[in-house]
Design a protein around this motif. Sequence first.
Motif, PDB file in Angstrom:
ATOM      1  N   GLN A 551      94.953  -9.871  49.780  1.00 54.05           N
ATOM      2  CA  GLN A 551      93.993  -9.960  50.873  1.00 54.05           C
ATOM      3  C   GLN A 551      94.700 -10.268  52.190  1.00 54.05           C
ATOM      4  N   TYR A 552      94.069  -9.805  53.248  1.00 56.47           N
ATOM      5  CA  TYR A 552      94.609  -9.990  54.594  1.00 56.47           C
ATOM      6  C   TYR A 552      93.493 -10.517  55.477  1.00 56.47           C
ATOM      7  N   GLY A 553      93.849 -11.410  56.367  1.00 61.38           N
ATOM      8  CA  GLY A 553      92.840 -11.905  57.288  1.00 61.38           C
ATOM      9  C   GLY A 553      93.463 -12.661  58.435  1.00 61.38           C
ATOM     10  N   ILE A 554      92.653 -12.941  59.412  1.00 61.26           N
ATOM     11  CA  ILE A 554      93.080 -13.693  60.579  1.00 61.26           C
ATOM     12  C   ILE A 554      92.054 -14.788  60.841  1.00 61.26           C
ATOM     13  N   THR A 555      92.514 -15.868  61.391  1.00 63.85           N
ATOM     14  CA  THR A 555      91.624 -16.990  61.673  1.00 63.85           C
ATOM     15  C   THR A 555      90.433 -16.547  62.505  1.00 63.85           C
ATOM     16  N   GLU A 556      90.667 -15.603  63.408  1.00 61.88           N
ATOM     17  CA  GLU A 556      89.619 -15.151  64.321  1.00 61.88           C
ATOM     18  C   GLU A 556      88.572 -14.260  63.657  1.00 61.88           C
ATOM     19  N   ALA A 557      88.695 -14.017  62.366  1.00 60.03           N
ATOM     20  CA  ALA A 557      87.715 -13.185  61.662  1.00 60.03           C
ATOM     21  C   ALA A 557      87.319 -13.809  60.329  1.00 60.03           C
ATOM     22  N   THR A 558      87.147 -15.116  60.297  1.00 58.14           N
ATOM     23  CA  THR A 558      86.671 -15.862  59.125  1.00 58.14           C
ATOM     24  C   THR A 558      87.510 -15.580  57.884  1.00 58.14           C
ATOM     25  N   VAL A 559      88.772 -15.865  57.985  1.00 59.34           N
ATOM     26  CA  VAL A 559      89.718 -15.950  56.874  1.00 59.34           C
ATOM     27  C   VAL A 559      90.140 -14.589  56.325  1.00 59.34           C
TER      28      VAL A 559
END
Length: 659
Positions: A551-559
């Motif tokens: 999985q990939y995510g950024i803090t600015e898009a809810t994990v």
Amino acid sequence: MLPVDRVRPAVPSFEGRVVPVEVVPAVHAGLVEVAGRGRATMFMVVHAAVCVLLARMGAGRDVVVGTPVAGRSDPALEELVGFFVNTLVLRVDVSGDPSFAEVVERVRAADLAAYAHQDVPFERLVEELNPVRSLSRNPLFQVMLALQNVPEPQWNLPGVHVRPATFLREAAARLDLSVSLTEKRDQNGAPAGLTGDILYATDLFDEGTVQALARRLAGVLEQVAADPGLRLSDIDVLTDDERTRLTTDWNDTATTTPDALVPDLFTRRARHSPDTVAIESAERSLTYGELAAEAGRLARYLLDAGVGPECRVAVVVERSAAMAVALLAVAMSGGVYVPVDADYPADRTEYLLRDSAPAVVVCVAHTRDVIPEGYAGRVVVTDDPAEAATLAGYPGGPIRDDERPHPLRGENAAYVIHTSGSTGRPKGVAVPHHGLRNLVVENTRRYALDVDARVLQLVSPSFDVAMADIWPVLCAGGRLVLAPPRLALSGDELTDLVRTRRITHAAIPPTFLAQMPYDRLPDLRVLITGGEALPVELCRQWSADRAMYHQYGITEATVVSTAGRIGDHHGPLPIGRPVANTRVYVLDEGLRPVPVGVAGELYVAGAGLARGYLGGRGCRPNGSWRARTQMGSACTAPGTWCGGPATANWSSSAAPTTR
């Protein structure tokens, strides 16, 4: 670098195939007019179109192609039999978003300069430039262009039909791509179209990829023939069908979410299963009923202290049952949870508290000293005897909306997580409740969380991934197993923790997976990883007997923004498909979707999008926000976040994955 389907081999096979290219007479006639207005030849116009196409396909703004020349510029060679062909290197700068007419001007200047030195042998040029040599590729260019514009010879031989020979379906490919076109004229000399083919190296490309490239070249020629004033960024290399797939079909992630927000989802679960263990840690365990009661008492205490929706509450507590109680209490009161790792350096802790300006700080006795002396807000030490006695006087259990100073809504901030500060000062990201709810729905569904799930909470409470560990399992009725706060993350210790606690779901970085025995953890049925490169061999080992997800995510898009199940992958691991109610786009610098396989920047939109940075940085009046610029016509999201460089790659099931 052009998008390829396979990694370039160290030594090429030189096996090639061809696909046809055709331009209709009307477009040909338009190109002739463009050439005339630009005092250019047809070759120069086609060369300009190829440069535009290569630039839009990821080759950069310094485009180099080769072209063959007859090598007979000296009249004395006209009647001499022999092979005098030479190769010219044509280098064109297409930076600055020029119009196509301006590109033709640049190409004309570059081509004339090159032709003025066409007698310099290609081998001599390579010798003088002395580029890094490799058996895998041509030293100066990987794309060849040739345009035949001499009349076809007419052979009148009795009883014999003569026609030009074409490439065989299989031919030797000395370069990555060789574009060869022929200019046709009718019996009156009028433009009758361009025909030809693209010879490609099968080591690198699939036939479908080059067929698409041939269609794009014809499309570019058609557009610039109609309007040579088009700027490079306005020349479309996507078909309507491709655009629909990229922006709509592959982003069809709509999923129904409950009306309730996560604090109410948890309290519903607590009412349903009060005697089920919710939290398990080294020092104590709490059932759902006990957790709801303790969190409810602290929530009412916070409400009396003035906490409510949009009021920030910092929690300076190590990973423990007390941390989980504090998190739930802040959420139940409607406040905004701001985690501060008790092990942070003093200057970072001071900065986080100053930047978030919480009205209340919740801590325990042994983390009280972490709070700077200059902090002016209220400090609640939950295990202080006097404070604990006061808390005991409050009723536990769920909080009604009318107990809060204002109703709690989906657009209210649920938590603030600060970025690492790797690109400057840390920024507090305000994530709304509807984004957190979407995360709960997504993870519960994807990872099959239920009452039998035992989820490991391993990362720092100040890391946003902790939200993905805690909330989904507590809303699903499973057990949250808290790793010891001082866990030394060695492979042996982590293995022992996963085995003895019978962990069924865990998020573990690849670095630690490499130190753990993949075949001695029978209870671990769902493994999540990400955040760093994952070797193919680790994929094969760990995904053999369990469901493994990247999985990939950024803090600015809810994990989490994308996720995908890991199978038998070869090469770089895709980061998966967009999660529920989320859309991802790989865009160029003009915020236009790039074709499949072309590098761009990954933009994220949808329910998980954060509300903004603290202090109004990135905020917009409608509550959505952006990192760099608002989306253009490519997407209709109210806001997007740019997650950095990425390349779009598409699986055989016609669903997007990104690297």
